[in-house]
Design a protein around this motif. Structure first.
Motif, PDB file in Angstrom:
ATOM      1  N   TRP A 158      92.679-107.994  52.900  1.00 45.91           N
ATOM      2  CA  TRP A 158      92.855-107.166  54.096  1.00 45.91           C
ATOM      3  C   TRP A 158      91.844-107.522  55.176  1.00 45.91           C
ATOM      4  CZ3 TRP A 158      91.817-105.592  49.155  1.00 45.91           C
ATOM      5  CH2 TRP A 158      90.514-105.173  48.871  1.00 45.91           C
ATOM      6  N   ARG A 159      91.530-108.762  55.330  1.00 45.60           N
ATOM      7  CA  ARG A 159      90.526-109.188  56.303  1.00 45.60           C
ATOM      8  C   ARG A 159      91.088-109.122  57.729  1.00 45.60           C
ATOM      9  NH1 ARG A 159      85.762-111.415  55.624  1.00 45.60           N
ATOM     10  NH2 ARG A 159      86.156-111.679  53.390  1.00 45.60           N
ATOM     11  N   ASN A 160      90.260-108.611  58.660  1.00 39.82           N
ATOM     12  CA  ASN A 160      90.609-108.535  60.085  1.00 39.82           C
ATOM     13  C   ASN A 160      91.905-107.769  60.336  1.00 39.82           C
ATOM     14  OD1 ASN A 160      88.315-110.096  60.785  1.00 39.82           O
ATOM     15  ND2 ASN A 160      89.454-111.980  60.315  1.00 39.82           N
ATOM     16  N   GLY A 161      92.174-106.770  59.488  1.00 36.40           N
ATOM     17  CA  GLY A 161      93.335-105.918  59.697  1.00 36.40           C
ATOM     18  C   GLY A 161      94.648-106.491  59.220  1.00 36.40           C
ATOM     19  N   THR A 162      94.639-107.697  58.642  1.00 33.05           N
ATOM     20  CA  THR A 162      95.871-108.292  58.119  1.00 33.05           C
ATOM     21  C   THR A 162      95.941-108.086  56.612  1.00 33.05           C
ATOM     22  OG1 THR A 162      95.982-109.959  59.867  1.00 33.05           O
ATOM     23  CG2 THR A 162      97.207-110.409  57.843  1.00 33.05           C
ATOM     24  N   ILE A 163      96.973-107.384  56.185  1.00 32.43           N
ATOM     25  CA  ILE A 163      97.181-107.103  54.767  1.00 32.43           C
ATOM     26  C   ILE A 163      98.069-108.202  54.202  1.00 32.43           C
ATOM     27  CG2 ILE A 163      97.834-105.355  53.074  1.00 32.43           C
ATOM     28  CD1 ILE A 163      95.772-104.433  55.215  1.00 32.43           C
ATOM     29  N   ARG A 164      97.583-108.902  53.199  1.00 29.90           N
ATOM     30  CA  ARG A 164      98.361-109.955  52.555  1.00 29.90           C
ATOM     31  C   ARG A 164      98.456-109.670  51.060  1.00 29.90           C
ATOM     32  NH1 ARG A 164      95.222-113.149  56.226  1.00 29.90           N
ATOM     33  NH2 ARG A 164      96.547-114.203  57.758  1.00 29.90           N
ATOM     34  N   VAL A 165      99.606-109.989  50.497  1.00 27.97           N
ATOM     35  CA  VAL A 165      99.826-109.835  49.060  1.00 27.97           C
ATOM     36  C   VAL A 165     100.393-111.139  48.536  1.00 27.97           C
ATOM     37  CG1 VAL A 165     100.922-108.445  47.254  1.00 27.97           C
ATOM     38  CG2 VAL A 165     100.368-107.397  49.471  1.00 27.97           C
ATOM     39  N   GLY A 166      99.822-111.631  47.433  1.00 29.32           N
ATOM     40  CA  GLY A 166     100.274-112.905  46.894  1.00 29.32           C
ATOM     41  C   GLY A 166     100.301-112.930  45.382  1.00 29.32           C
ATOM     42  N   GLU A 167     101.030-113.897  44.852  1.00 28.79           N
ATOM     43  CA  GLU A 167     101.117-114.129  43.406  1.00 28.79           C
ATOM     44  C   GLU A 167     100.171-115.269  43.028  1.00 28.79           C
ATOM     45  OE1 GLU A 167     105.547-113.388  41.969  1.00 28.79           O
ATOM     46  OE2 GLU A 167     105.502-114.658  43.753  1.00 28.79           O
ATOM     47  N   GLY A 168      99.700-115.235  41.791  1.00 25.60           N
ATOM     48  CA  GLY A 168      98.845-116.295  41.301  1.00 25.60           C
ATOM     49  C   GLY A 168      97.398-115.873  41.229  1.00 25.60           C
ATOM     50  N   GLN A 169      96.552-116.787  40.750  1.00 23.14           N
ATOM     51  CA  GLN A 169      95.155-116.472  40.495  1.00 23.14           C
ATOM     52  C   GLN A 169      94.211-116.966  41.575  1.00 23.14           C
ATOM     53  OE1 GLN A 169      93.885-116.993  36.377  1.00 23.14           O
ATOM     54  NE2 GLN A 169      95.999-117.287  35.759  1.00 23.14           N
ATOM     55  N   GLU A 170      94.758-117.507  42.667  1.00 22.72           N
ATOM     56  CA  GLU A 170      93.920-117.999  43.755  1.00 22.72           C
ATOM     57  C   GLU A 170      94.250-117.251  45.037  1.00 22.72           C
ATOM     58  OE1 GLU A 170      92.871-122.158  46.134  1.00 22.72           O
ATOM     59  OE2 GLU A 170      94.000-122.218  44.248  1.00 22.72           O
ATOM     60  N   VAL A 171      93.248-116.561  45.581  1.00 24.52           N
ATOM     61  CA  VAL A 171      93.442-115.800  46.811  1.00 24.52           C
ATOM     62  C   VAL A 171      93.817-116.746  47.948  1.00 24.52           C
ATOM     63  CG1 VAL A 171      92.329-114.293  48.494  1.00 24.52           C
ATOM     64  CG2 VAL A 171      91.804-114.044  46.059  1.00 24.52           C
ATOM     65  N   GLY A 172      94.862-116.380  48.688  1.00 23.59           N
ATOM     66  CA  GLY A 172      95.318-117.194  49.814  1.00 23.59           C
ATOM     67  C   GLY A 172      96.543-118.023  49.519  1.00 23.59           C
ATOM     68  N   THR A 173      96.905-118.151  48.228  1.00 19.95           N
ATOM     69  CA  THR A 173      98.107-118.913  47.862  1.00 19.95           C
ATOM     70  C   THR A 173      99.191-117.960  47.368  1.00 19.95           C
ATOM     71  OG1 THR A 173      97.382-119.233  45.564  1.00 19.95           O
ATOM     72  CG2 THR A 173      96.654-120.857  47.187  1.00 19.95           C
ATOM     73  N   GLY A 174     100.424-118.421  47.446  1.00 27.12           N
ATOM     74  CA  GLY A 174     101.544-117.628  46.937  1.00 27.12           C
ATOM     75  C   GLY A 174     101.802-116.345  47.698  1.00 27.12           C
ATOM     76  N   VAL A 175     101.504-116.333  48.998  1.00 26.53           N
ATOM     77  CA  VAL A 175     101.696-115.123  49.802  1.00 26.53           C
ATOM     78  C   VAL A 175     103.185-114.768  49.864  1.00 26.53           C
ATOM     79  CG1 VAL A 175     101.414-114.083  52.087  1.00 26.53           C
ATOM     80  CG2 VAL A 175      99.678-115.659  51.199  1.00 26.53           C
ATOM     81  N   PHE A 176     103.506-113.498  49.569  1.00 26.63           N
ATOM     82  CA  PHE A 176     104.907-113.085  49.701  1.00 26.63           C
ATOM     83  C   PHE A 176     105.078-111.877  50.617  1.00 26.63           C
ATOM     84  CE2 PHE A 176     103.434-111.127  45.699  1.00 26.63           C
ATOM     85  CZ  PHE A 176     103.778-109.788  45.874  1.00 26.63           C
ATOM     86  N   MET A 177     103.981-111.265  51.049  1.00 24.86           N
ATOM     87  CA  MET A 177     104.066-110.205  52.053  1.00 24.86           C
ATOM     88  C   MET A 177     102.841-110.266  52.950  1.00 24.86           C
ATOM     89  SD  MET A 177     105.537-106.665  50.399  1.00 24.86           S
ATOM     90  CE  MET A 177     104.156-106.446  49.277  1.00 24.86           C
ATOM     91  N   GLU A 178     103.046-109.901  54.221  1.00 26.69           N
ATOM     92  CA  GLU A 178     101.936-109.899  55.179  1.00 26.69           C
ATOM     93  C   GLU A 178     102.260-108.956  56.323  1.00 26.69           C
ATOM     94  OE1 GLU A 178     100.035-113.131  58.270  1.00 26.69           O
ATOM     95  OE2 GLU A 178     100.383-113.774  56.194  1.00 26.69           O
ATOM     96  N   TRP A 179     101.253-108.210  56.749  1.00 27.08           N
ATOM     97  CA  TRP A 179     101.415-107.323  57.906  1.00 27.08           C
ATOM     98  C   TRP A 179     100.062-107.122  58.564  1.00 27.08           C
ATOM     99  CZ3 TRP A 179      99.680-101.978  58.258  1.00 27.08           C
ATOM    100  CH2 TRP A 179     100.017-101.379  59.478  1.00 27.08           C
TER     101      TRP A 179
END
Length: 202
Positions: A134-155
């Motif tokens: 949730w950095r800088n007001g952007t909420i991201r959700v992803g699959e996998g064990q590495e933050v930043g990869t496999g994003v499937f939702m963002e707002w």
């Protein structure tokens, strides 16, 4: 491995204080339980009620993300809150809702959907890894064990609020099981009466 049930007992294992072994959760209601373990799992009943893991607060406030694994037939719920009250200033994330067909980001609890993904992300029989940031007001959700990869939702929230607390919940038809990575020092308030299990790899 040691495991507890709501009416069962805590059993000693590596990383688990010996003085707490054999005590029932009722004996722990008057105090906090502090544990350092390889991993923490939280088993939540099929009830839509958020349970906060307070000792994650320092980490999430600094790093602005969380990694976890969840085993659920459907409806793994997270809440990212400014206050320790999920009714106000919160972002709600549902993974595998509506019978494991849909995931959503909401701008508050049970509010309007801000992002939607149609997929089948969770499993009744195995833990699946996810991350939320949730950095800088952007909420991201992803699959996998590495933050930043496999994003499937963002707002991106045009008027973002701080995230100081994180909570987890099931829905009313199936329980959920949550697991956090090794090396986290956890404080669980036994007064929340959640089912917990502390598991240490040997």
């Amino acid at each position: 491995m040691c495991q507890s049930q709501l009416l069962g007992t805590f059993r000693q294992s590596s990383g688990f204080p010996a003085e707490l072994a054999g005590k029932t959760p009722l004996n722990l209601l008057l105090s906090m339980l502090y544990v350092t373990a390889s991993s923490l799992s939280i088993d939540l009943p099929p009830v839509y009620k958020y349970h906060y893991v307070d000792d994650l607060n320092t980490f999430i406030r600094q790093e602005k993300y969380i990694q976890f694994k969840v085993k659920a037939c459907n409806d793994a719920h997270l809440i990212l809150s400014e206050n320790r009250n999920d009714s106000f200033q919160s972002y709600e994330i549902v993974i595998g809702g509506w019978g494991d067909t849909t995931s959503v980001i909401r701008s508050c609890r049970q509010c309007q959907h801000r992002a939607v993904k149609y997929h089948t992300p969770v499993s009744c029989t195995e833990y699946k890894p996810f991350w939320v940031s949730w950095r800088n007001g952007t909420i991201r959700v992803g699959e996998g064990q590495e933050v930043g990869t496999g994003v499937f939702m963002e707002w991106t929230d045009p008027n973002p609020h701080p995230v100081k607390f994180i909570g987890f919940s099931s829905w009313s038809d199936h329980p959920t099981q949550w697991m956090f990575q090794k090396g986290i020092h956890v404080a669980l308030n036994a007064k929340q009466s959640i089912v917990t299990s502390i598991c240490t790899q040997i």
